[in-house]
Design a protein around this motif. Structure first.
Motif, PDB file in Angstrom:
ATOM      1  N   GLY A 172      47.106  41.525  42.640  1.00 42.75           N
ATOM      2  CA  GLY A 172      46.914  41.910  41.245  1.00 42.75           C
ATOM      3  C   GLY A 172      45.792  42.890  41.017  1.00 42.75           C
ATOM      4  N   SER A 173      45.780  44.001  41.751  1.00 40.30           N
ATOM      5  CA  SER A 173      44.722  44.986  41.576  1.00 40.30           C
ATOM      6  C   SER A 173      44.808  45.634  40.200  1.00 40.30           C
ATOM      7  CB  SER A 173      44.808  46.063  42.656  1.00 40.30           C
ATOM      8  OG  SER A 173      45.793  47.030  42.343  1.00 40.30           O
ATOM      9  N   VAL A 174      43.651  46.036  39.681  1.00 36.68           N
ATOM     10  CA  VAL A 174      43.598  46.685  38.374  1.00 36.68           C
ATOM     11  C   VAL A 174      44.390  47.988  38.397  1.00 36.68           C
ATOM     12  CG1 VAL A 174      42.077  47.806  36.694  1.00 36.68           C
ATOM     13  CG2 VAL A 174      41.392  45.635  37.749  1.00 36.68           C
ATOM     14  N   GLY A 178      36.679  41.585  26.103  1.00 29.86           N
ATOM     15  CA  GLY A 178      37.561  40.614  25.459  1.00 29.86           C
ATOM     16  C   GLY A 178      38.808  40.237  26.228  1.00 29.86           C
ATOM     17  N   VAL A 179      39.304  41.116  27.088  1.00 28.72           N
ATOM     18  CA  VAL A 179      40.500  40.830  27.877  1.00 28.72           C
ATOM     19  C   VAL A 179      40.297  41.356  29.290  1.00 28.72           C
ATOM     20  CG1 VAL A 179      42.095  40.860  25.898  1.00 28.72           C
ATOM     21  CG2 VAL A 179      41.597  42.987  27.114  1.00 28.72           C
ATOM     22  N   PRO A 180      41.144  40.954  30.240  1.00 28.64           N
ATOM     23  CA  PRO A 180      40.987  41.438  31.622  1.00 28.64           C
ATOM     24  C   PRO A 180      41.042  42.963  31.703  1.00 28.64           C
ATOM     25  CG  PRO A 180      42.463  39.561  31.560  1.00 28.64           C
ATOM     26  CD  PRO A 180      42.206  39.935  30.132  1.00 28.64           C
ATOM     27  N   PRO A 181      40.403  43.544  32.738  1.00 24.81           N
ATOM     28  CA  PRO A 181      40.263  45.000  32.826  1.00 24.81           C
ATOM     29  C   PRO A 181      41.556  45.798  32.693  1.00 24.81           C
ATOM     30  CG  PRO A 181      38.854  43.951  34.442  1.00 24.81           C
ATOM     31  CD  PRO A 181      39.675  42.858  33.827  1.00 24.81           C
ATOM     32  N   ALA A 182      42.605  45.434  33.428  1.00 21.54           N
ATOM     33  CA  ALA A 182      43.846  46.212  33.372  1.00 21.54           C
ATOM     34  C   ALA A 182      44.441  46.188  31.971  1.00 21.54           C
ATOM     35  CB  ALA A 182      44.848  45.678  34.389  1.00 21.54           C
ATOM     36  N   SER A 212      35.413  48.270  31.729  1.00 21.33           N
ATOM     37  CA  SER A 212      35.696  46.946  31.179  1.00 21.33           C
ATOM     38  C   SER A 212      34.609  45.986  31.651  1.00 21.33           C
ATOM     39  CB  SER A 212      37.067  46.460  31.653  1.00 21.33           C
ATOM     40  OG  SER A 212      37.314  45.138  31.209  1.00 21.33           O
ATOM     41  N   ALA A 213      34.070  45.201  30.724  1.00 21.08           N
ATOM     42  CA  ALA A 213      32.964  44.302  31.065  1.00 21.08           C
ATOM     43  C   ALA A 213      33.019  43.060  30.177  1.00 21.08           C
ATOM     44  CB  ALA A 213      31.626  45.011  30.895  1.00 21.08           C
ATOM     45  N   LYS A 214      32.250  42.052  30.562  1.00 24.83           N
ATOM     46  CA  LYS A 214      32.217  40.824  29.770  1.00 24.83           C
ATOM     47  C   LYS A 214      31.543  41.051  28.422  1.00 24.83           C
ATOM     48  CE  LYS A 214      32.352  37.520  33.595  1.00 24.83           C
ATOM     49  NZ  LYS A 214      31.657  36.376  34.265  1.00 24.83           N
ATOM     50  N   ASN A 250      46.888  48.887  40.244  1.00 24.17           N
ATOM     51  CA  ASN A 250      48.328  48.643  40.300  1.00 24.17           C
ATOM     52  C   ASN A 250      48.882  48.254  38.931  1.00 24.17           C
ATOM     53  OD1 ASN A 250      50.817  48.354  41.861  1.00 24.17           O
ATOM     54  ND2 ASN A 250      50.595  46.163  41.469  1.00 24.17           N
ATOM     55  N   LYS A 251      48.188  47.361  38.246  1.00 22.96           N
ATOM     56  CA  LYS A 251      48.652  46.918  36.930  1.00 22.96           C
ATOM     57  C   LYS A 251      48.607  48.058  35.918  1.00 22.96           C
ATOM     58  CE  LYS A 251      47.564  41.992  37.381  1.00 22.96           C
ATOM     59  NZ  LYS A 251      46.785  40.850  36.836  1.00 22.96           N
ATOM     60  N   VAL A 252      47.541  48.838  35.943  1.00 20.70           N
ATOM     61  CA  VAL A 252      47.428  49.962  35.016  1.00 20.70           C
ATOM     62  C   VAL A 252      48.527  50.983  35.282  1.00 20.70           C
ATOM     63  CG1 VAL A 252      46.011  51.959  34.384  1.00 20.70           C
ATOM     64  CG2 VAL A 252      44.964  49.690  34.580  1.00 20.70           C
ATOM     65  N   THR A 253      48.758  51.298  36.541  1.00 17.37           N
ATOM     66  CA  THR A 253      49.763  52.295  36.894  1.00 17.37           C
ATOM     67  C   THR A 253      51.144  51.905  36.368  1.00 17.37           C
ATOM     68  OG1 THR A 253      48.548  52.971  38.867  1.00 17.37           O
ATOM     69  CG2 THR A 253      50.894  53.474  38.825  1.00 17.37           C
ATOM     70  N   HIS A 254      51.470  50.628  36.423  1.00 12.20           N
ATOM     71  CA  HIS A 254      52.808  50.192  36.017  1.00 12.20           C
ATOM     72  C   HIS A 254      52.931  49.882  34.529  1.00 12.20           C
ATOM     73  CE1 HIS A 254      54.613  50.222  39.948  1.00 12.20           C
ATOM     74  NE2 HIS A 254      53.575  49.565  40.445  1.00 12.20           N
ATOM     75  N   ASP A 255      51.812  49.702  33.838  1.00 13.04           N
ATOM     76  CA  ASP A 255      51.895  49.273  32.438  1.00 13.04           C
ATOM     77  C   ASP A 255      51.423  50.306  31.421  1.00 13.04           C
ATOM     78  OD1 ASP A 255      52.832  46.860  33.362  1.00 13.04           O
ATOM     79  OD2 ASP A 255      50.907  45.823  33.212  1.00 13.04           O
ATOM     80  N   ILE A 256      50.708  51.327  31.837  1.00 14.22           N
ATOM     81  CA  ILE A 256      50.118  52.265  30.879  1.00 14.22           C
ATOM     82  C   ILE A 256      51.195  53.144  30.241  1.00 14.22           C
ATOM     83  CG2 ILE A 256      49.665  54.241  32.395  1.00 14.22           C
ATOM     84  CD1 ILE A 256      46.750  54.144  31.152  1.00 14.22           C
ATOM     85  N   ASP A 257      50.970  53.534  28.990  1.00 17.04           N
ATOM     86  CA  ASP A 257      51.986  54.329  28.290  1.00 17.04           C
ATOM     87  C   ASP A 257      51.476  55.723  27.903  1.00 17.04           C
ATOM     88  OD1 ASP A 257      50.267  53.691  26.273  1.00 17.04           O
ATOM     89  OD2 ASP A 257      51.727  52.634  25.034  1.00 17.04           O
ATOM     90  N   THR A 258      50.429  56.176  28.568  1.00 15.03           N
ATOM     91  CA  THR A 258      49.997  57.566  28.406  1.00 15.03           C
ATOM     92  C   THR A 258      50.048  58.234  29.778  1.00 15.03           C
ATOM     93  OG1 THR A 258      48.331  59.005  27.390  1.00 15.03           O
ATOM     94  CG2 THR A 258      47.514  57.209  28.777  1.00 15.03           C
TER      95      THR A 258
END
Length: 261
Positions: free
Chosen positions: A240-242, A208-212, A175-177, A244-252
């Motif tokens: 708010g580590s990336v 376009g959006v934050p990394p997580a 993820s990048a700007k 942590n957010k990915v682990t709790h929100d990802i659906d794959t």
């Protein structure tokens, strides 16, 4: 020598556990490693609704499914106590062990508050963990997330090895700007890692959006997403580590690689 030498899979007889068993079996066949099926019960006196017979039925059913898939060696273990701690203990008993458990409860704030096993494992595991959400018809794409850091390179290497074993194509995901910034990160990553065939890598630059959020939005492309566990414990988790957010929100399916060794 493969990337893992043993797989531990947790089962409680639920649909989520059956998914975990199926994924663990597929990995074990491709890696040619044994599987330990673990079911954790609580003494009936604690009104948990589980007992030793229940746990034995769970591991028996899991073992039958694993052997049918083609796993060469299956060990059953029924344990009494806290599920999260005992699954971790089972996985950490031998080096190069992969723990596989259902990940459905990770996205539920209520489950986390009530003591989700998957949540406990995600924040305390000293071994790599796969949190399962689906059974792919065929393993075709694996997303290896990286921000260019040394810890993320560890996760990339581990994910690449697993992709080779599964016959899937590994994609470097960042993820990048801007696209140019992302391309620079991936060029640098490719220059730092030594892999059997770097031409296998696909590239996925998210903007376009934050990394997580970007990683979770792109998860539909991948049968498995790989990320390092930096930020899964300590102050970074609360900030708010990336990971942590990915682990709790990802659906794959998610492989959380321990990069703190």
């Amino acid at each position: 020598m493969g990337c893992y030498q043993r797989i531990v899979v947790g089962t409680n007889g639920s649909e989520a556990a059956r998914t975990a068993v199926a994924v663990a079996g597929e990995f074990a066949v491709r890696l040619d490693v044994p599987v330990t099926a673990v079911s954790v019960w609580r003494d009936a006196g604690r009104k948990s609704g589980t007992d030793a017979e229940w746990a034995e039925d769970n591991t028996r059913t899991a073992a039958e499914a694993l052997l049918e898939i083609g796993v060469s060696e299956v060990v059953r273990a029924e344990l009494d106590g806290p599920p999260g701690a005992l699954l971790l203990e089972s996985a950490e008993r031998e080096p190069e062990t992969l723990l596989v458990i259902g990940g459905g409860s990770l996205g539920s704030s209520k489950a986390r508050l009530l003591g989700s096993t998957a949540n406990h494992v995600s924040h305390h595991s000293q071994t790599d963990v796969v949190f399962t959400n689906k059974i792919p018809k065929r393993w075709t794409t694996i997303g290896l997330t990286t921000d260019g850091s040394a810890s993320s390179l560890t996760a990339v290497r581990r994910g690449y090895e697993l992709a080779l074993a599964l016959g899937a194509r590994p994609f470097l995901v960042t993820s990048a700007k801007t696209d140019d910034d992302g391309a620079d990160i991936l060029i640098d990553v490719e220059g730092q890692i030594t892999v059997e065939d770097p031409e296998l890598f696909g590239r996925d630059i998210l903007t376009g959006v934050p990394p997580a959020e970007a990683i979770c939005n792109s998860a539909w492309k991948y049968d498995l997403v790989v990320i390092g566990n930096r930020g899964m414990s300590g102050p970074a988790r609360l900030l708010g580590s990336v990971a942590n957010k990915v682990t709790h929100d990802i659906d794959t399916n998610l492989l959380l690689v321990n990069t703190t060794h």
